[in-house]
Scaffold this motif. Structure first.
Motif, PDB file in Angstrom:
ATOM      1  N   THR A 196       0.822  -1.205   0.000  1.00 63.88           N
ATOM      2  CA  THR A 196       0.000   0.000   0.000  1.00 63.88           C
ATOM      3  C   THR A 196       0.857   1.256   0.000  1.00 63.88           C
ATOM      4  OG1 THR A 196      -1.459  -1.299   1.418  1.00 63.88           O
ATOM      5  CG2 THR A 196      -2.082   0.967   1.000  1.00 63.88           C
ATOM      6  N   ILE A 197       2.008   1.201   0.651  1.00 60.57           N
ATOM      7  CA  ILE A 197       2.937   2.333   0.594  1.00 60.57           C
ATOM      8  C   ILE A 197       3.268   2.650  -0.860  1.00 60.57           C
ATOM      9  CG2 ILE A 197       5.282   3.116   1.142  1.00 60.57           C
ATOM     10  CD1 ILE A 197       3.438   3.095   3.569  1.00 60.57           C
ATOM     11  N   GLY A 198       3.521   1.632  -1.644  1.00 63.80           N
ATOM     12  CA  GLY A 198       3.852   1.836  -3.055  1.00 63.80           C
ATOM     13  C   GLY A 198       2.711   2.437  -3.857  1.00 63.80           C
ATOM     14  N   GLN A 199       1.488   1.983  -3.582  1.00 64.47           N
ATOM     15  CA  GLN A 199       0.332   2.519  -4.300  1.00 64.47           C
ATOM     16  C   GLN A 199       0.159   4.007  -4.046  1.00 64.47           C
ATOM     17  OE1 GLN A 199      -2.750   0.023  -2.784  1.00 64.47           O
ATOM     18  NE2 GLN A 199      -2.163  -1.761  -4.003  1.00 64.47           N
ATOM     19  N   LEU A 200       0.270   4.408  -2.773  1.00 62.66           N
ATOM     20  CA  LEU A 200       0.121   5.817  -2.433  1.00 62.66           C
ATOM     21  C   LEU A 200       1.322   6.635  -2.910  1.00 62.66           C
ATOM     22  CD1 LEU A 200      -1.336   5.451   1.176  1.00 62.66           C
ATOM     23  CD2 LEU A 200      -2.577   6.063  -0.907  1.00 62.66           C
ATOM     24  N   ALA A 201       2.501   6.049  -2.824  1.00 60.11           N
ATOM     25  CA  ALA A 201       3.704   6.767  -3.253  1.00 60.11           C
ATOM     26  C   ALA A 201       3.697   7.027  -4.758  1.00 60.11           C
ATOM     27  CB  ALA A 201       4.948   5.974  -2.863  1.00 60.11           C
ATOM     28  N   PHE A 202       3.046   6.160  -5.523  1.00 59.37           N
ATOM     29  CA  PHE A 202       2.943   6.385  -6.969  1.00 59.37           C
ATOM     30  C   PHE A 202       2.299   7.737  -7.262  1.00 59.37           C
ATOM     31  CE2 PHE A 202      -0.197   6.263 -10.437  1.00 59.37           C
ATOM     32  CZ  PHE A 202       0.671   6.304 -11.527  1.00 59.37           C
ATOM     33  N   HIS A 203       1.216   8.045  -6.558  1.00 59.67           N
ATOM     34  CA  HIS A 203       0.525   9.321  -6.783  1.00 59.67           C
ATOM     35  C   HIS A 203       1.397  10.496  -6.345  1.00 59.67           C
ATOM     36  CE1 HIS A 203      -3.125   7.275  -7.973  1.00 59.67           C
ATOM     37  NE2 HIS A 203      -3.051   6.525  -6.882  1.00 59.67           N
ATOM     38  N   GLN A 204       2.181  10.307  -5.273  1.00 63.19           N
ATOM     39  CA  GLN A 204       3.106  11.362  -4.852  1.00 63.19           C
ATOM     40  C   GLN A 204       4.205  11.558  -5.906  1.00 63.19           C
ATOM     41  OE1 GLN A 204       2.612  10.369  -0.071  1.00 63.19           O
ATOM     42  NE2 GLN A 204       4.617  10.823  -0.901  1.00 63.19           N
ATOM     43  N   PHE A 205       4.644  10.456  -6.494  1.00 64.72           N
ATOM     44  CA  PHE A 205       5.664  10.528  -7.551  1.00 64.72           C
ATOM     45  C   PHE A 205       5.127  11.335  -8.733  1.00 64.72           C
ATOM     46  CE2 PHE A 205       7.795   9.131 -11.370  1.00 64.72           C
ATOM     47  CZ  PHE A 205       9.127   8.980 -10.994  1.00 64.72           C
ATOM     48  N   GLU A 206       3.893  11.036  -9.135  1.00 61.72           N
ATOM     49  CA  GLU A 206       3.282  11.734 -10.272  1.00 61.72           C
ATOM     50  C   GLU A 206       3.126  13.222  -9.980  1.00 61.72           C
ATOM     51  OE1 GLU A 206       1.942  10.078 -13.502  1.00 61.72           O
ATOM     52  OE2 GLU A 206       3.810   9.294 -12.649  1.00 61.72           O
ATOM     53  N   ALA A 207       2.877  13.547  -8.704  1.00 62.18           N
ATOM     54  CA  ALA A 207       2.706  14.953  -8.312  1.00 62.18           C
ATOM     55  C   ALA A 207       4.029  15.646  -8.005  1.00 62.18           C
ATOM     56  CB  ALA A 207       1.786  15.045  -7.103  1.00 62.18           C
ATOM     57  N   GLY A 208       5.125  14.883  -8.019  1.00 66.15           N
ATOM     58  CA  GLY A 208       6.432  15.462  -7.742  1.00 66.15           C
ATOM     59  C   GLY A 208       6.660  15.814  -6.290  1.00 66.15           C
ATOM     60  N   ARG A 209       5.970  15.097  -5.374  1.00 70.37           N
ATOM     61  CA  ARG A 209       6.103  15.398  -3.945  1.00 70.37           C
ATOM     62  C   ARG A 209       7.214  14.528  -3.345  1.00 70.37           C
ATOM     63  NH1 ARG A 209       0.378  15.001  -3.954  1.00 70.37           N
ATOM     64  NH2 ARG A 209       0.442  13.254  -2.502  1.00 70.37           N
ATOM     65  N   PHE A 210       8.448  14.945  -3.554  1.00 68.96           N
ATOM     66  CA  PHE A 210       9.615  14.215  -3.089  1.00 68.96           C
ATOM     67  C   PHE A 210      10.144  14.822  -1.792  1.00 68.96           C
ATOM     68  CE2 PHE A 210       9.719  13.931  -7.797  1.00 68.96           C
ATOM     69  CZ  PHE A 210       9.450  12.572  -7.913  1.00 68.96           C
ATOM     70  N   GLU A 211      10.878  14.015  -1.045  1.00 69.59           N
ATOM     71  CA  GLU A 211      11.486  14.466   0.209  1.00 69.59           C
ATOM     72  C   GLU A 211      12.918  14.940  -0.035  1.00 69.59           C
ATOM     73  OE1 GLU A 211       9.733  14.645   2.898  1.00 69.59           O
ATOM     74  OE2 GLU A 211       7.992  13.493   2.203  1.00 69.59           O
ATOM     75  N   ASP A 212      13.384  15.781   0.869  1.00 69.83           N
ATOM     76  CA  ASP A 212      14.798  16.159   0.892  1.00 69.83           C
ATOM     77  C   ASP A 212      15.551  15.002   1.542  1.00 69.83           C
ATOM     78  OD1 ASP A 212      17.339  17.091   1.680  1.00 69.83           O
ATOM     79  OD2 ASP A 212      16.621  19.143   1.880  1.00 69.83           O
ATOM     80  N   VAL A 213      16.304  14.261   0.749  1.00 66.64           N
ATOM     81  CA  VAL A 213      16.939  13.034   1.242  1.00 66.64           C
ATOM     82  C   VAL A 213      17.854  13.326   2.428  1.00 66.64           C
ATOM     83  CG1 VAL A 213      18.428  11.081   0.650  1.00 66.64           C
ATOM     84  CG2 VAL A 213      16.786  11.961  -1.025  1.00 66.64           C
ATOM     85  N   ALA A 214      18.617  14.393   2.368  1.00 65.60           N
ATOM     86  CA  ALA A 214      19.564  14.694   3.437  1.00 65.60           C
ATOM     87  C   ALA A 214      18.867  15.079   4.728  1.00 65.60           C
ATOM     88  CB  ALA A 214      20.512  15.806   2.997  1.00 65.60           C
ATOM     89  N   ALA A 215      17.776  15.831   4.641  1.00 64.86           N
ATOM     90  CA  ALA A 215      17.134  16.379   5.836  1.00 64.86           C
ATOM     91  C   ALA A 215      16.010  15.505   6.381  1.00 64.86           C
ATOM     92  CB  ALA A 215      16.581  17.772   5.536  1.00 64.86           C
ATOM     93  N   PHE A 216      15.528  14.543   5.608  1.00 62.33           N
ATOM     94  CA  PHE A 216      14.328  13.802   6.015  1.00 62.33           C
ATOM     95  C   PHE A 216      14.574  12.957   7.269  1.00 62.33           C
ATOM     96  CE2 PHE A 216      11.615  10.015   5.898  1.00 62.33           C
ATOM     97  CZ  PHE A 216      10.375  10.633   5.916  1.00 62.33           C
ATOM     98  N   GLU A 217      13.606  12.986   8.180  1.00 58.14           N
ATOM     99  CA  GLU A 217      13.634  12.181   9.392  1.00 58.14           C
ATOM    100  C   GLU A 217      12.303  11.449   9.540  1.00 58.14           C
ATOM    101  OE1 GLU A 217      16.037  11.663  11.522  1.00 58.14           O
ATOM    102  OE2 GLU A 217      17.487  13.030  10.607  1.00 58.14           O
ATOM    103  N   PRO A 218      12.309  10.298  10.218  1.00 56.59           N
ATOM    104  CA  PRO A 218      11.047   9.579  10.433  1.00 56.59           C
ATOM    105  C   PRO A 218      10.061  10.402  11.250  1.00 56.59           C
ATOM    106  CG  PRO A 218      12.936   8.174  10.930  1.00 56.59           C
ATOM    107  CD  PRO A 218      13.469   9.561  10.757  1.00 56.59           C
TER     108      PRO A 218
END
Length: 238
Positions: free
Chosen positions: A200-222
């Motif tokens: 399900t994470i992948g299904q929802l992340a697909f829509h975020q990918f299409e919308a360009g909603r990416f995280e800052d890899v260096a700064a991201f925290e859980p």
């Protein structure tokens, strides 16, 4: 688009691989691995990731992005999952996507619910400690109507929502809440366990990918939601 997803936010360790062609409205699941035993994330996560990609006929370099369950959940599990995802993003120069664990759990149940006017609210719960859970409320469209929070459950919990209509409580935190909330006629508890899943994470992340909603890899925290509680005694200076 080829998307690798990771969920280690609870005792479940899962990975999934989705693919979507240009112009697609959803992603197709190519493969997934899920382990339901204690303490598997640190030992097996890297192996599972490599296996699911390889068995589908791809290399890690073919990935378009990596998605991870950001929490809330287990402090240790989240740290393992997020650090692994970030390391992979750095090594492969790929973008990072992050999905709320409770949102993904709600999506599993939402797809099975009726869409009429009386569709119940969905309350995923992750066990915290004692009578505390991490939880949120979602409507039939997947919108968050009660923000993700750490809640101590008692007889008055969710009273205003239960007074208006049915609420489905699920996840490993719901089991301990059932004796407290289960007597209310609008409190519903599925018999089948609902666990976080990279599918399900992948299904929802697909829509975020299409919308360009990416995280800052260096700064991201859980999304820990609460401070990590240690049981180690404090040092005493004499």
């Amino acid at each position: 688009m080829l998307l690798l997803s990771i969920d280690t936010s609870t005792t479940v360790c899962s990975v999934a691989l989705h693919r979507a062609e240009a112009g697609a409205t959803s992603a197709t699941l190519l493969g997934a691995y899920e382990l339901f035993t204690e303490r598997t994330s640190s030992a097996m996560l890297t192996t599972l990731m490599g296996d699911v990609v390889r068995q589908a006929g791809f290399d890690l370099s073919d990935l378009s992005a990596i998605a991870v369950a950001k929490g809330p959940g287990s402090y240790t599990g989240l740290r393992i999952g997020v650090s692994t995802a970030k390391g992979l993003c750095f090594a492969l120069d790929k973008p990072l996507l992050a999905v709320n664990t409770l949102r993904a759990m709600a999506e599993q149940v939402r797809r099975l619910m009726p869409l009429g006017e009386k569709a119940p609210l969905l309350c995923p719960m992750i066990d915290a400690r004692r009578m505390e859970v991490y939880c949120a409320l979602y409507d039939k469209a997947g919108r968050e109507v009660k923000l993700t929070a750490a809640e101590i459950i008692d007889e008055q919990s969710f009273a205003e929502w239960l007074a208006e209509g049915p609420v489905v409580f699920f996840g490993d935190g719901a089991a301990k809440c059932r004796p407290v909330l289960g007597l209310h006629p609008n409190a519903l508890f599925p018999d089948e366990p609902i666990r976080p899943s990279a599918r399900t994470i992948g299904q929802l992340a697909f829509h975020q990918f299409e919308a360009g909603r990416f995280e800052d890899v260096a700064a991201f925290e859980p999304f820990y939601l609460k401070e990590f509680m240690t049981t180690q005694p404090k040092k005493v200076v004499v």
